[in-house]
Motif scaffolding. Structure first.
Motif, PDB file in Angstrom:
ATOM      1  N   ASN A 191       0.818  -1.213   0.000  1.00  0.00           N
ATOM      2  CA  ASN A 191       0.000   0.000   0.000  1.00  0.00           C
ATOM      3  C   ASN A 191       0.851   1.262   0.000  1.00  0.00           C
ATOM      4  N   GLY A 192       0.309   2.322  -0.581  1.00  0.00           N
ATOM      5  CA  GLY A 192       0.913   3.637  -0.488  1.00  0.00           C
ATOM      6  C   GLY A 192       2.068   3.902  -1.427  1.00  0.00           C
ATOM      7  N   VAL A 193       2.186   3.146  -2.493  1.00  0.00           N
ATOM      8  CA  VAL A 193       3.236   3.406  -3.477  1.00  0.00           C
ATOM      9  C   VAL A 193       2.614   3.600  -4.850  1.00  0.00           C
ATOM     10  N   TYR A 194       3.242   4.415  -5.652  1.00  0.00           N
ATOM     11  CA  TYR A 194       2.772   4.672  -7.001  1.00  0.00           C
ATOM     12  C   TYR A 194       1.294   5.053  -7.018  1.00  0.00           C
ATOM     13  N   ASP A 195       0.926   5.962  -6.106  1.00  0.00           N
ATOM     14  CA  ASP A 195      -0.440   6.499  -6.043  1.00  0.00           C
ATOM     15  C   ASP A 195      -1.503   5.417  -5.882  1.00  0.00           C
ATOM     16  N   GLY A 196      -1.222   4.411  -5.120  1.00  0.00           N
ATOM     17  CA  GLY A 196      -2.208   3.363  -4.883  1.00  0.00           C
ATOM     18  C   GLY A 196      -1.582   2.176  -4.207  1.00  0.00           C
ATOM     19  N   SER A 197      -1.882   1.005  -4.718  1.00  0.00           N
ATOM     20  CA  SER A 197      -1.303  -0.209  -4.174  1.00  0.00           C
ATOM     21  C   SER A 197      -0.830  -1.098  -5.316  1.00  0.00           C
ATOM     22  N   VAL A 198       0.062  -2.017  -4.971  1.00  0.00           N
ATOM     23  CA  VAL A 198       0.624  -2.946  -5.942  1.00  0.00           C
ATOM     24  C   VAL A 198       0.327  -4.350  -5.437  1.00  0.00           C
ATOM     25  N   LEU A 199      -0.214  -5.203  -6.290  1.00  0.00           N
ATOM     26  CA  LEU A 199      -0.493  -6.592  -5.947  1.00  0.00           C
ATOM     27  C   LEU A 199       0.510  -7.464  -6.691  1.00  0.00           C
ATOM     28  N   VAL A 200       1.305  -8.242  -5.936  1.00  0.00           N
ATOM     29  CA  VAL A 200       2.356  -9.059  -6.533  1.00  0.00           C
ATOM     30  C   VAL A 200       2.166 -10.509  -6.093  1.00  0.00           C
ATOM     31  N   ALA A 201       2.235 -11.426  -7.035  1.00  0.00           N
ATOM     32  CA  ALA A 201       2.114 -12.852  -6.721  1.00  0.00           C
ATOM     33  C   ALA A 201       3.333 -13.313  -5.939  1.00  0.00           C
ATOM     34  N   ILE A 202       3.102 -14.033  -4.843  1.00  0.00           N
ATOM     35  CA  ILE A 202       4.204 -14.538  -4.025  1.00  0.00           C
ATOM     36  C   ILE A 202       5.079 -15.480  -4.841  1.00  0.00           C
ATOM     37  N   ALA A 203       4.496 -16.262  -5.729  1.00  0.00           N
ATOM     38  CA  ALA A 203       5.278 -17.166  -6.576  1.00  0.00           C
ATOM     39  C   ALA A 203       6.256 -16.378  -7.450  1.00  0.00           C
ATOM     40  N   ASP A 204       5.828 -15.220  -7.973  1.00  0.00           N
ATOM     41  CA  ASP A 204       6.724 -14.382  -8.778  1.00  0.00           C
ATOM     42  C   ASP A 204       7.875 -13.852  -7.942  1.00  0.00           C
ATOM     43  N   LEU A 205       7.584 -13.452  -6.702  1.00  0.00           N
ATOM     44  CA  LEU A 205       8.645 -12.971  -5.802  1.00  0.00           C
ATOM     45  C   LEU A 205       9.630 -14.092  -5.490  1.00  0.00           C
ATOM     46  N   ARG A 206       9.106 -15.275  -5.202  1.00  0.00           N
ATOM     47  CA  ARG A 206       9.971 -16.418  -4.893  1.00  0.00           C
ATOM     48  C   ARG A 206      10.859 -16.738  -6.091  1.00  0.00           C
ATOM     49  N   ASN A 207      10.278 -16.786  -7.287  1.00  0.00           N
ATOM     50  CA  ASN A 207      11.067 -17.089  -8.487  1.00  0.00           C
ATOM     51  C   ASN A 207      12.154 -16.050  -8.715  1.00  0.00           C
ATOM     52  N   ALA A 208      11.815 -14.788  -8.556  1.00  0.00           N
ATOM     53  CA  ALA A 208      12.806 -13.724  -8.745  1.00  0.00           C
ATOM     54  C   ALA A 208      13.913 -13.838  -7.707  1.00  0.00           C
ATOM     55  N   SER A 209      13.539 -14.111  -6.476  1.00  0.00           N
ATOM     56  CA  SER A 209      14.524 -14.222  -5.402  1.00  0.00           C
ATOM     57  C   SER A 209      15.461 -15.401  -5.623  1.00  0.00           C
ATOM     58  N   GLU A 210      14.899 -16.541  -5.967  1.00  0.00           N
ATOM     59  CA  GLU A 210      15.707 -17.743  -6.131  1.00  0.00           C
ATOM     60  C   GLU A 210      16.531 -17.747  -7.418  1.00  0.00           C
ATOM     61  N   ALA A 211      16.127 -16.962  -8.404  1.00  0.00           N
ATOM     62  CA  ALA A 211      16.837 -16.958  -9.689  1.00  0.00           C
ATOM     63  C   ALA A 211      17.899 -15.878  -9.790  1.00  0.00           C
ATOM     64  N   THR A 212      17.836 -14.864  -8.931  1.00  0.00           N
ATOM     65  CA  THR A 212      18.709 -13.697  -9.088  1.00  0.00           C
ATOM     66  C   THR A 212      20.189 -14.045  -8.979  1.00  0.00           C
ATOM     67  N   LEU A 213      20.629 -14.643  -7.886  1.00  0.00           N
ATOM     68  CA  LEU A 213      22.048 -14.923  -7.713  1.00  0.00           C
ATOM     69  C   LEU A 213      22.566 -15.933  -8.728  1.00  0.00           C
ATOM     70  N   PRO A 214      21.852 -17.030  -8.990  1.00  0.00           N
ATOM     71  CA  PRO A 214      22.354 -17.934 -10.048  1.00  0.00           C
ATOM     72  C   PRO A 214      22.463 -17.241 -11.409  1.00  0.00           C
ATOM     73  N   ALA A 215      21.513 -16.344 -11.718  1.00  0.00           N
ATOM     74  CA  ALA A 215      21.584 -15.637 -13.006  1.00  0.00           C
ATOM     75  C   ALA A 215      22.792 -14.715 -13.063  1.00  0.00           C
ATOM     76  N   LEU A 216      23.134 -14.114 -11.932  1.00  0.00           N
ATOM     77  CA  LEU A 216      24.276 -13.202 -11.905  1.00  0.00           C
ATOM     78  C   LEU A 216      25.613 -13.902 -11.847  1.00  0.00           C
ATOM     79  N   PHE A 217      25.680 -15.000 -11.087  1.00  0.00           N
ATOM     80  CA  PHE A 217      26.973 -15.630 -10.816  1.00  0.00           C
ATOM     81  C   PHE A 217      27.114 -17.040 -11.355  1.00  0.00           C
ATOM     82  N   GLY A 218      26.072 -17.561 -11.984  1.00  0.00           N
ATOM     83  CA  GLY A 218      26.170 -18.891 -12.589  1.00  0.00           C
ATOM     84  C   GLY A 218      26.028 -20.041 -11.647  1.00  0.00           C
TER      85      GLY A 218
END
Length: 85
Positions: A58-85
């Motif tokens: 809530n309270g960002v970008y003049d409203g609210s943002v709804l984000v799927a937890i699965a998308d957050l998990r995928n982004a979190s788990e993929a970030t370091l392997p994508a950067l460092f192999g």
């Protein structure tokens, strides 16, 4: 209050030496905020789990943002392997 700029995902979830994202059970929010205050650490609630599969921020970008937890998990788990192999 921090003015939201740039990519919403990066703004909301990136961490730095001076900023972290923490989570707690709803019943523990007051205790977490009290501990932060006791330690002199600014803290604010930015959202809540909306339906068990997404989080509403809530309270960002003049409203609210709804984000799927699965998308957050995928982004979190993929970030370091994508950067460092």
């Amino acid at each position: 209050t921090v003015e939201a700029q740039g990519d919403p995902f990066v703004f909301l979830w990136s961490e730095s030496a001076t900023r972290v994202v923490a989570s707690s059970k709803p019943a523990d929010i007051d205790e977490l905020l009290a501990l932060a205050a006791q330690l002199g650490v600014p803290a604010t609630v930015i959202g809540h789990v909306a339906d068990g599969s997404s989080i509403e921020i809530n309270g960002v970008y003049d409203g609210s943002v709804l984000v799927a937890i699965a998308d957050l998990r995928n982004a979190s788990e993929a970030t370091l392997p994508a950067l460092f192999g």
